[in-house]
Design an enzyme around this catalytic site. Structure first.
Site, PDB file in Angstrom:
ATOM      1  N   GLU A 186       2.708   5.274  20.818  1.00 60.56           N
ATOM      2  CA  GLU A 186       2.133   6.610  20.626  1.00 60.56           C
ATOM      3  C   GLU A 186       1.469   7.089  21.922  1.00 60.56           C
ATOM      4  OE1 GLU A 186      -0.423   6.029  17.207  1.00 60.56           O
ATOM      5  OE2 GLU A 186       1.291   5.637  15.886  1.00 60.56           O
TER       6      GLU A 186
ATOM      7  N   ASP B 100       7.236  -5.920   3.832  1.00 59.93           N
ATOM      8  CA  ASP B 100       6.123  -6.720   4.331  1.00 59.93           C
ATOM      9  C   ASP B 100       5.653  -7.945   3.543  1.00 59.93           C
ATOM     10  OD1 ASP B 100       4.956  -6.935   6.701  1.00 59.93           O
ATOM     11  OD2 ASP B 100       3.527  -5.306   6.482  1.00 59.93           O
TER      12      ASP B 100
ATOM     13  N   ASP C 122      43.382 -30.219   0.618  1.00 62.37           N
ATOM     14  CA  ASP C 122      42.521 -30.862   1.621  1.00 62.37           C
ATOM     15  C   ASP C 122      41.576 -31.809   0.871  1.00 62.37           C
ATOM     16  OD1 ASP C 122      40.835 -31.209   4.010  1.00 62.37           O
ATOM     17  OD2 ASP C 122      39.436 -29.932   2.903  1.00 62.37           O
ATOM     18  N   TYR C 123      41.003 -32.772   1.569  1.00 60.72           N
ATOM     19  CA  TYR C 123      40.142 -33.716   0.851  1.00 60.72           C
ATOM     20  C   TYR C 123      38.644 -33.383   0.978  1.00 60.72           C
ATOM     21  CZ  TYR C 123      38.095 -37.769  -1.209  1.00 60.72           C
ATOM     22  OH  TYR C 123      37.336 -38.560  -2.020  1.00 60.72           O
ATOM     23  N   ASP C 124      38.061 -33.638   2.168  1.00 57.17           N
ATOM     24  CA  ASP C 124      36.604 -33.454   2.311  1.00 57.17           C
ATOM     25  C   ASP C 124      36.202 -31.985   2.185  1.00 57.17           C
ATOM     26  OD1 ASP C 124      35.200 -36.099   3.322  1.00 57.17           O
ATOM     27  OD2 ASP C 124      37.225 -36.003   4.173  1.00 57.17           O
TER      28      ASP C 124
ATOM     29  N   LYS D 226      -5.936  -8.635  17.066  1.00 52.81           N
ATOM     30  CA  LYS D 226      -5.833  -7.590  18.090  1.00 52.81           C
ATOM     31  C   LYS D 226      -6.527  -7.959  19.402  1.00 52.81           C
ATOM     32  CE  LYS D 226      -3.800  -4.599  15.218  1.00 52.81           C
ATOM     33  NZ  LYS D 226      -2.434  -4.086  15.402  1.00 52.81           N
TER      34      LYS D 226
ATOM     35  N   ARG E 215       0.850  -1.194   0.000  1.00 48.89           N
ATOM     36  CA  ARG E 215       0.000   0.000   0.000  1.00 48.89           C
ATOM     37  C   ARG E 215       0.882   1.238   0.000  1.00 48.89           C
ATOM     38  NH1 ARG E 215      -5.346   0.685   1.485  1.00 48.89           N
ATOM     39  NH2 ARG E 215      -5.696  -1.372   2.359  1.00 48.89           N
TER      40      ARG E 215
HETATM   41  O1  LIG Z   1      -2.877  -2.470   4.204  1.00 49.59           O
HETATM   42  P1  LIG Z   1      -3.948  -3.005   5.101  1.00 49.59           P
HETATM   43  O2  LIG Z   1      -4.378  -4.377   4.733  1.00 49.59           O
HETATM   44  O3  LIG Z   1      -5.083  -2.062   5.201  1.00 49.59           O
HETATM   45  O4  LIG Z   1      -3.352  -3.134   6.586  1.00 49.59           O
HETATM   46  C1  LIG Z   1      -2.674  -2.092   7.236  1.00 49.59           C
HETATM   47  C2  LIG Z   1      -1.264  -2.486   7.607  1.00 49.59           C
HETATM   48  O5  LIG Z   1      -1.316  -3.436   8.663  1.00 49.59           O
HETATM   49  C3  LIG Z   1      -0.143  -4.081   9.115  1.00 49.59           C
HETATM   50  O6  LIG Z   1       0.624  -3.331  10.071  1.00 49.59           O
HETATM   51  C4  LIG Z   1       1.794  -3.828  10.715  1.00 49.59           C
HETATM   52  O7  LIG Z   1       2.810  -2.868  10.729  1.00 49.59           O
HETATM   53  C5  LIG Z   1       3.000  -2.094  11.903  1.00 49.59           C
HETATM   54  C6  LIG Z   1       4.232  -1.241  11.721  1.00 49.59           C
HETATM   55  O8  LIG Z   1       5.378  -1.981  11.482  1.00 49.59           O
HETATM   56  C7  LIG Z   1       3.146  -2.995  13.132  1.00 49.59           C
HETATM   57  O9  LIG Z   1       3.236  -2.182  14.290  1.00 49.59           O
HETATM   58  C8  LIG Z   1       1.940  -3.899  13.228  1.00 49.59           C
HETATM   59  O10 LIG Z   1       2.111  -4.786  14.318  1.00 49.59           O
HETATM   60  C9  LIG Z   1       1.686  -4.663  11.950  1.00 49.59           C
HETATM   61  O11 LIG Z   1       0.459  -5.350  12.052  1.00 49.59           O
HETATM   62  C10 LIG Z   1       0.666  -4.559   7.925  1.00 49.59           C
HETATM   63  O12 LIG Z   1       1.915  -5.065   8.310  1.00 49.59           O
HETATM   64  C11 LIG Z   1       0.820  -3.528   6.817  1.00 49.59           C
HETATM   65  O13 LIG Z   1       1.479  -4.110   5.709  1.00 49.59           O
HETATM   66  C12 LIG Z   1      -0.557  -3.074   6.393  1.00 49.59           C
HETATM   67  O14 LIG Z   1      -0.452  -2.104   5.372  1.00 49.59           O
HETATM   68  O1  UDP Z   2      -8.103   6.597  13.949  1.00 51.16           O
HETATM   69  C1  UDP Z   2      -6.969   6.165  13.877  1.00 51.16           C
HETATM   70  C2  UDP Z   2      -6.496   5.161  14.728  1.00 51.16           C
HETATM   71  C3  UDP Z   2      -5.192   4.706  14.595  1.00 51.16           C
HETATM   72  N1  UDP Z   2      -4.386   5.207  13.660  1.00 51.16           N
HETATM   73  C4  UDP Z   2      -2.996   4.753  13.522  1.00 51.16           C
HETATM   74  O2  UDP Z   2      -2.933   3.391  13.118  1.00 51.16           O
HETATM   75  C5  UDP Z   2      -1.660   2.878  13.461  1.00 51.16           C
HETATM   76  C6  UDP Z   2      -1.797   1.444  13.927  1.00 51.16           C
HETATM   77  O3  UDP Z   2      -0.544   0.840  13.923  1.00 51.16           O
HETATM   78  P1  UDP Z   2      -0.210  -0.438  14.789  1.00 51.16           P
HETATM   79  O4  UDP Z   2       1.189  -0.740  14.573  1.00 51.16           O
HETATM   80  O5  UDP Z   2      -0.602  -0.236  16.205  1.00 51.16           O
HETATM   81  O6  UDP Z   2      -1.136  -1.624  14.188  1.00 51.16           O
HETATM   82  P2  UDP Z   2      -1.434  -2.126  12.692  1.00 51.16           P
HETATM   83  O7  UDP Z   2      -2.752  -1.538  12.316  1.00 51.16           O
HETATM   84  O8  UDP Z   2      -0.348  -1.652  11.840  1.00 51.16           O
HETATM   85  O9  UDP Z   2      -1.547  -3.613  12.791  1.00 51.16           O
HETATM   86  C7  UDP Z   2      -1.091   3.812  14.522  1.00 51.16           C
HETATM   87  O10 UDP Z   2       0.025   4.495  14.006  1.00 51.16           O
HETATM   88  C8  UDP Z   2      -2.222   4.756  14.816  1.00 51.16           C
HETATM   89  O11 UDP Z   2      -1.832   6.078  15.120  1.00 51.16           O
HETATM   90  C9  UDP Z   2      -4.857   6.185  12.804  1.00 51.16           C
HETATM   91  O12 UDP Z   2      -4.113   6.659  11.952  1.00 51.16           O
HETATM   92  N2  UDP Z   2      -6.124   6.636  12.932  1.00 51.16           N
HETATM   93 MG    MG Z   3      37.821 -30.208   4.386  1.00 53.15          MG
END
Ligand SMILES: O=P(O)(O)OC[C@H]1O[C@H](O[C@H]2O[C@H](CO)[C@@H](O)[C@H](O)[C@H]2O)[C@H](O)[C@@H](O)[C@@H]1O
Ligand code: UDP
Ligand code: MG
Length: 724
Positions: free
Chosen positions: A379, A140, A497-499, A277, A10
């Site tokens: 955060e 990813d 050397d051998y092996d 989650k 994305r």
């Molecule tokens: O692109 P989506 O299918 O809408 O999903 C959103 C993203 O979710 C995942 O987030 C992960 O990355 C975070 C930052 O490294 C990490 O904190 C979290 O634990 C992960 O779940 C996913 O890895 C992304 O590729 C997605 O775009």
């Molecule tokens: O209304 C919202 C709620 C959450 N977040 C963001 O979504 C991200 C979630 O990232 P996280 O690594 O906790 O989980 P993921 O969704 O990537 O599995 C955080 O940076 C939040 O600040 C956002 O942009 N808008």
């Molecule tokens: Mg050897």
């Protein structure tokens, strides 16, 4: 220096339509902020999917141009791609597998085919933009095949990969029919990063078992390329959350929200809609709290933000219904006219409001069943500028490895989560402040900018290490030069050397006997040069195997020598060997053979070797380590050396080695061409003993004192063939 290309499924934008026209907002997400410092510089670029299905070619062209202005380039997905690659293989196969939800995994050939197809699509899009010396950083699980696809087209490019979700145990990976292709895909990268050490070691164990790649401190040798695997826990833009919390905009929201909510203790829960989650489990714990401690009615509320995500995937739809039902049940059971226990929002919030929620909440409840990292908890901590508040954090989130000062819970233990909330509600302010301060220090130091820097610095180091090896590779030019010196030489000598050098490593040592081709090759060489086989093997085997070939033999790492070139056809010992130590050591080794199916002892004249090449992978290593520490002190008492080799632990006298033996054979002779080839640590002694003008070559790409590396025994034979 080439440019840097960032690739993720994305793009860091959200695409909308205003009056039928595409309209997108650039994302302020953590990754986008961190990488902003890179992709916005020079002619760098970010390639990815804009996140919607776009059918009209004209609209596509518009999007392309618009994104170009922002240094992004789109990869458009068809409806079928979205269904089978994104929703399908990415989110119904890999996502559940990598988050340990094995019961949710869908094994579907069509999904896999789409996954391959879309990875190719990404690869093609990148190739249109990439130059051979670019740095490409792939992100990813949606793009696991991409690094290797790119490597095939751009063999010298710098390719890095970072996985944002967990990497599960080998036990899960082995369930996937496509496991080998997935791991090979990842191994196209020079650097492979994960959030935690556990993810990293799981990956290394899968690479070892499925691809047969061993590693030393995270460095793997795939073919002639060195790959580094390491943990890089991702951070947030700390400064941004800290300063936002103190800003007027946030403070205004805080005042407004507090007025609406009244005097309440606030629990905060923020996630994307995702079964990983643990949202229903969290609601049940909150329900339990209200049931067990009725005095919290009217005094505690849960603010629950669920951000819509992947809601076209069946499991996500079901989850949404489950959450709706649970919230309804809790609210209908406990609400009063002026108190609602759960304030539930199924939408995303703008940054300033989010910042207000973080800042004003007393407790953040972050209890995923599995999470790669989890940025929400970081955060929250960064937003608590008054240092008051408690973070309840799941042990299953990557972030828990760094945030030891949070209240850590097992999210599957309902009572433990309920108790944690109770404790948090009653936590002493001094303790709150101390814990918050400690967590803030950690998160502040390892922020997103530091993360990017550390990752990029490491990538540079890996490339430097690779270059070191490459410059030592025996190329055609060096071989030709060596050949011409050899032809001119009046008195040459070859130490072979051998092996692992003349013969490939075999599962059973006795299977590595010399074939006809090798015997002819050695006989041919012996006509032109003195040839010394210098091996760790026992003298009896070597004598039998090379009977009739006019080569000198050094056996058992230098205990014995047979100088056929001097017409001596019997063995002489270099030194008198005292073997009285063997009984003690053999007893211990034998104990480890009894306990370890597949292990065996090899007795050499001057050493005892414990072999584990036939032991269950992993167990052999473990037992070898145990044995190592067991015999360490005994060995010291007898003045012996304990050496770890390829699937062996060898205990020997330190004064006997290949280097000494080789030196003694060269004594008093004036050789004008010297070549030594070997493949393991025992051959390093030979290399060290050689004069400066010798050619020394190590088979394989390990660190070595030798001047050159060569790929495999096959290449050694080709090289020797050239000499005759
Ligand atoms: O692109 P989506 O299918 O809408 O999903 C959103 C993203 O979710 C995942 O987030 C992960 O990355 C975070 C930052 O490294 C990490 O904190 C979290 O634990 C992960 O779940 C996913 O890895 C992304 O590729 C997605 O775009
Ligand atoms: O209304 C919202 C709620 C959450 N977040 C963001 O979504 C991200 C979630 O990232 P996280 O690594 O906790 O989980 P993921 O969704 O990537 O599995 C955080 O940076 C939040 O600040 C956002 O942009 N808008
Ligand atoms: Mg050897």
């Amino acid at each position: 220096m080439g440019k840097t290309i960032i690739v993720s499924n994305r793009l860091p934008i959200s695409l909308d339509y205003k009056d039928g026209k595409p309209d997108f907002k650039t994302s302020a997400g953590g990754l986008a902020t961190g990488l902003g410092s890179i992709f916005k510089e020079a002619n760098n670029i970010w390639i990815g999917w804009p996140g919607n299905y776009v059918e009209d070619p004209e609209v596509r062209a518009e999007i392309y141009l618009e994104l170009h202005e922002h240094k992004m380039s789109p990869v458009f997905l068809t409806q079928a791609d979205i269904e089978d690659f994104y929703e399908g293989f990415s989110n119904e196969t890999l996502w559940p597998a990598f988050h340990y939800f094995t019961q949710h995994i869908i094994y579907e050939k069509r999904f896999w085919e789409a996954y391959v197809r879309v990875n190719v699509k990404f690869c093609e899009a990148i190739l249109k933009k990439a130059d051979p010396d670019d740095t490409i950083w792939v992100h990813d699980y949606q793009l696991l095949l991409l690094p290797q696809m790119l490597r095939e087209k751009l063999p010298n490019a710098t390719i890095a990969f970072f996985q944002h979700i967990p990497f599960p145990s080998y036990e899960i990976i082995r369930m996937l029919p496509w496991r080998k292709a997935i791991l090979e895909g990842m191994c196209g990268a020079d650097l492979i990063g994960f959030h935690t050490y556990d993810d990293m070691r799981h990956f290394l164990s899968s690479a070892g078992r499925i691809l047969g790649l061993s590693n030393e401190s995270g460095y793997m040798q795939a073919d002639s390329r060195l790959i580094n695997v390491d943990a890089f826990p991702m951070g947030i833009d700390y400064e941004k959350f800290e300063s936002a919390a103190n800003s007027t905009k946030t403070q205004n929201y805080v005042t407004k929200f507090k007025k609406l909510l009244g005097d309440q203790k606030l629990l905060l829960s923020i996630d994307r809609l995702d079964y990983s989650k643990g949202i229903p489990q969290r609601l049940r714990a909150f329900d339990e709290l209200l049931k067990t401690y009725p005095h919290y009615h009217n005094k505690v509320s849960l603010i629950m933000i669920v951000v819509p995500s992947r809601d076209t995937v069946k499991k996500y739809k079901e989850l949404k219904e489950e959450i709706d039902t649970l919230v309804g049940r809790i609210n209908s059971a406990y609400s009063t006219l002026n108190w609602v226990p759960v304030h539930y929002f199924y939408r995303a919030f703008p940054f300033a409001e989010l910042s207000a929620f973080y800042h004003m909440s007393d407790i953040a409840l972050v209890t995923p069943l599995r999470d790669g990292m989890n940025l929400v908890c970081k955060e929250f901590v960064a937003s608590k500028t008054d240092k008051m508040g408690v973070l309840i954090l799941s042990e299953m989130a990557g972030a828990s490895k760094e945030l030891q000062d949070a209240v850590l819970v097992n999210p599957n233990d309902l009572d433990a989560v309920t108790t944690a909330i109770y404790e948090a509600l009653n936590m002493d302010e001094e303790i709150q402040s101390a814990r918050m301060t400690a967590m803030q220090e950690t998160i502040k130091r390892y922020d997103i900018f530091q993360w990017v820097k550390v990752f990029m610095d490491r990538l540079k180091i890996v490339k430097e290490k690779q270059a070191e090896f490459q410059s030592k590779e025996m190329d055609e030019e060096t071989i030709a030069e060596m050949e011409s010196y050899f032809q001119k030489a009046k008195k040459p000598v070859l130490f072979l050397d051998y092996d692992g050098t003349l013969s490939e490593f075999k599962n059973k040592p006795e299977d590595a006997f010399p074939d006809e081709h090798l015997l002819t090759l050695l006989a041919g060489l012996a006509k032109k040069s003195r040839v010394v086989l210098i091996s760790g093997r026992d003298r009896k085997t070597l004598e039998e195997w090379f009977e009739g070939v006019q080569v000198d033999i050094i056996a058992e790492h230098g205990v014995w020598v047979m100088e056929k070139s001097k017409g001596k056809n019997e063995w002489t010992a270099f030194t008198e060997v005292d073997n009285s130590w063997k009984e003690d050591i053999r007893q211990v080794m034998d104990y480890y053979v009894q306990r370890t199916p597949g292990a065996f002892i090899e007795e050499k004249h001057h050493s005892l070797v414990w072999h584990y090449r036939k032991v269950e992978s992993g167990l052999g290593d473990l037992r070898m380590r145990e044995l190592f520490s067991h015999v360490k002190y005994m060995a010291r008492g007898h003045n012996l050396q304990v050496l770890e080799g390829n699937m062996v632990l060898e205990i020997k006298r330190p004064d006997i080695n290949k280097g000494r033996a080789a030196t003694s054979l060269m004594k008093g002779q004036k050789y004008d061409f010297i070549l030594a080839i070997g493949d393991d640590w025992t051959d390093e002694d030979t290399f060290k003993a050689m004069p400066d003008n010798a050619y020394t070559i190590r088979v394989g790409y390990n660190y070595t004192k030798a001047n050159y590396n060569i790929k495999s025994p096959k290449n050694v034979r080709l090289l020797l063939q050239k000499l005759i």
